[in-house]
Design a protein around this motif. Structure first.
Motif, PDB file in Angstrom:
ATOM      1  N   LEU A 146       0.835  -1.201   0.000  1.00 11.78           N
ATOM      2  CA  LEU A 146       0.000   0.000   0.000  1.00 11.78           C
ATOM      3  C   LEU A 146       0.874   1.257   0.000  1.00 11.78           C
ATOM      4  N   ALA A 147       1.935   1.248   0.788  1.00 13.47           N
ATOM      5  CA  ALA A 147       2.846   2.400   0.832  1.00 13.47           C
ATOM      6  C   ALA A 147       3.486   2.632  -0.532  1.00 13.47           C
ATOM      7  N   GLN A 148       3.962   1.560  -1.157  1.00 15.45           N
ATOM      8  CA  GLN A 148       4.590   1.680  -2.479  1.00 15.45           C
ATOM      9  C   GLN A 148       3.591   2.198  -3.507  1.00 15.45           C
ATOM     10  N   SER A 149       2.376   1.672  -3.489  1.00 14.23           N
ATOM     11  CA  SER A 149       1.338   2.125  -4.422  1.00 14.23           C
ATOM     12  C   SER A 149       1.008   3.594  -4.202  1.00 14.23           C
ATOM     13  N   ALA A 150       0.926   4.000  -2.946  1.00 15.78           N
ATOM     14  CA  ALA A 150       0.614   5.398  -2.630  1.00 15.78           C
ATOM     15  C   ALA A 150       1.680   6.328  -3.180  1.00 15.78           C
ATOM     16  N   LEU A 151       2.947   5.969  -2.992  1.00 19.09           N
ATOM     17  CA  LEU A 151       4.030   6.809  -3.518  1.00 19.09           C
ATOM     18  C   LEU A 151       4.012   6.863  -5.039  1.00 19.09           C
ATOM     19  N   ASP A 183      -7.542  10.764  -4.858  1.00 19.37           N
ATOM     20  CA  ASP A 183      -8.551   9.716  -4.716  1.00 19.37           C
ATOM     21  C   ASP A 183      -8.578   8.919  -6.003  1.00 19.37           C
ATOM     22  N   VAL A 184      -8.385   7.625  -5.894  1.00 18.14           N
ATOM     23  CA  VAL A 184      -8.441   6.746  -7.048  1.00 18.14           C
ATOM     24  C   VAL A 184      -9.601   5.787  -6.831  1.00 18.14           C
ATOM     25  N   ALA A 185     -10.619   5.906  -7.671  1.00 16.44           N
ATOM     26  CA  ALA A 185     -11.802   5.055  -7.554  1.00 16.44           C
ATOM     27  C   ALA A 185     -11.603   3.793  -8.397  1.00 16.44           C
ATOM     28  N   LEU A 186     -11.790   2.658  -7.758  1.00 22.89           N
ATOM     29  CA  LEU A 186     -11.680   1.367  -8.420  1.00 22.89           C
ATOM     30  C   LEU A 186     -13.040   0.674  -8.373  1.00 22.89           C
ATOM     31  N   ARG A 187     -13.198  -0.419  -9.072  1.00 18.45           N
ATOM     32  CA  ARG A 187     -14.483  -1.132  -9.057  1.00 18.45           C
ATOM     33  C   ARG A 187     -14.864  -1.614  -7.661  1.00 18.45           C
ATOM     34  N   GLY A 188     -13.927  -2.096  -6.904  1.00 19.27           N
ATOM     35  CA  GLY A 188     -14.241  -2.662  -5.599  1.00 19.27           C
ATOM     36  C   GLY A 188     -14.047  -1.728  -4.428  1.00 19.27           C
ATOM     37  N   GLY A 189     -13.648  -0.497  -4.681  1.00 20.57           N
ATOM     38  CA  GLY A 189     -13.393   0.446  -3.600  1.00 20.57           C
ATOM     39  C   GLY A 189     -12.517   1.586  -4.080  1.00 20.57           C
ATOM     40  N   SER A 190     -11.908   2.299  -3.168  1.00 20.30           N
ATOM     41  CA  SER A 190     -11.073   3.444  -3.523  1.00 20.30           C
ATOM     42  C   SER A 190      -9.771   3.424  -2.734  1.00 20.30           C
ATOM     43  N   VAL A 191      -8.793   4.137  -3.278  1.00 19.32           N
ATOM     44  CA  VAL A 191      -7.531   4.381  -2.590  1.00 19.32           C
ATOM     45  C   VAL A 191      -7.428   5.891  -2.409  1.00 19.32           C
ATOM     46  N   PHE A 192      -7.176   6.303  -1.184  1.00 22.40           N
ATOM     47  CA  PHE A 192      -7.016   7.716  -0.854  1.00 22.40           C
ATOM     48  C   PHE A 192      -5.589   7.947  -0.384  1.00 22.40           C
ATOM     49  N   VAL A 193      -5.012   9.059  -0.813  1.00 20.91           N
ATOM     50  CA  VAL A 193      -3.665   9.425  -0.387  1.00 20.91           C
ATOM     51  C   VAL A 193      -3.694  10.893   0.012  1.00 20.91           C
ATOM     52  N   VAL A 194      -3.155  11.192   1.187  1.00 23.51           N
ATOM     53  CA  VAL A 194      -3.051  12.561   1.676  1.00 23.51           C
ATOM     54  C   VAL A 194      -1.599  12.800   2.055  1.00 23.51           C
ATOM     55  N   ILE A 199      -0.302   9.627   4.296  1.00 21.02           N
ATOM     56  CA  ILE A 199      -1.218   8.601   4.794  1.00 21.02           C
ATOM     57  C   ILE A 199      -2.000   8.084   3.591  1.00 21.02           C
ATOM     58  N   ALA A 200      -2.127   6.786   3.507  1.00 19.04           N
ATOM     59  CA  ALA A 200      -2.879   6.156   2.429  1.00 19.04           C
ATOM     60  C   ALA A 200      -3.896   5.214   3.056  1.00 19.04           C
ATOM     61  N   ALA A 201      -5.055   5.115   2.409  1.00 24.78           N
ATOM     62  CA  ALA A 201      -6.111   4.247   2.931  1.00 24.78           C
ATOM     63  C   ALA A 201      -6.906   3.645   1.786  1.00 24.78           C
TER      64      ALA A 201
END
Length: 129
Positions: A42-47, A68-79, A86-88
């Motif tokens: 997740l950290a690598q993807s966020a960077l 904010d990256v919206a995917l079919r099954g959910g989203s990835v948020f990076v601040v 912080i990524a979630a």
């Protein structure tokens, strides 16, 4: 507040957040809500997401602060805030503004220095009169 404690509070408050990780700008995981392997991914993807978005900024001087990256099954948020990120991940169709608010609040709570309490001032004879 300790980073791990801040993440625990985040996941208790925000029911939309499934996983979260706090990292530095070099990708070192400071704390996470998942095992080390998933946290590292997740950290690598966020960077990677941050760097890709920063390459496409309309102006060179603008700093990217949220993504904010919206995917079919959910989203990835990076601040991003100075030296920390912080990524979630969330479930499908999260309340975007609320997730960003919660992530920013969590990151601020980690960066805040504990306030020092002043020792009570001793009363002098001059105070008594």
């Amino acid at each position: 507040m300790a980073t791990a404690e801040a993440l625990r509070d985040l996941t208790e408050i925000s029911t939309q957040i499934e996983t979260a990780v706090v990292l530095d700008r070099e990708g070192t995981v400071v704390a996470s809500t998942v095992d080390d392997e998933r946290a590292g991914r997740l950290a690598q993807s966020a960077l990677e997401l941050l760097r890709a978005a920063e390459e496409h900024r309309p102006e060179e001087g603008l700093e990217l602060v949220q993504l904010d990256v919206a995917l079919r099954g959910g989203s990835v948020f990076v601040v991003s805030d100075r030296d920390r990120v912080i990524a979630a991940t969330t479930r499908e169709e999260p309340t975007v503004g609320l997730v960003f608010y919660d992530l920013k609040s969590c990151l601020r709570s980690v960066e805040e220095k504990p306030k020092r309490k002043r020792a009570p001032r001793k009363k002098t004879e001059a105070d008594a009169s």
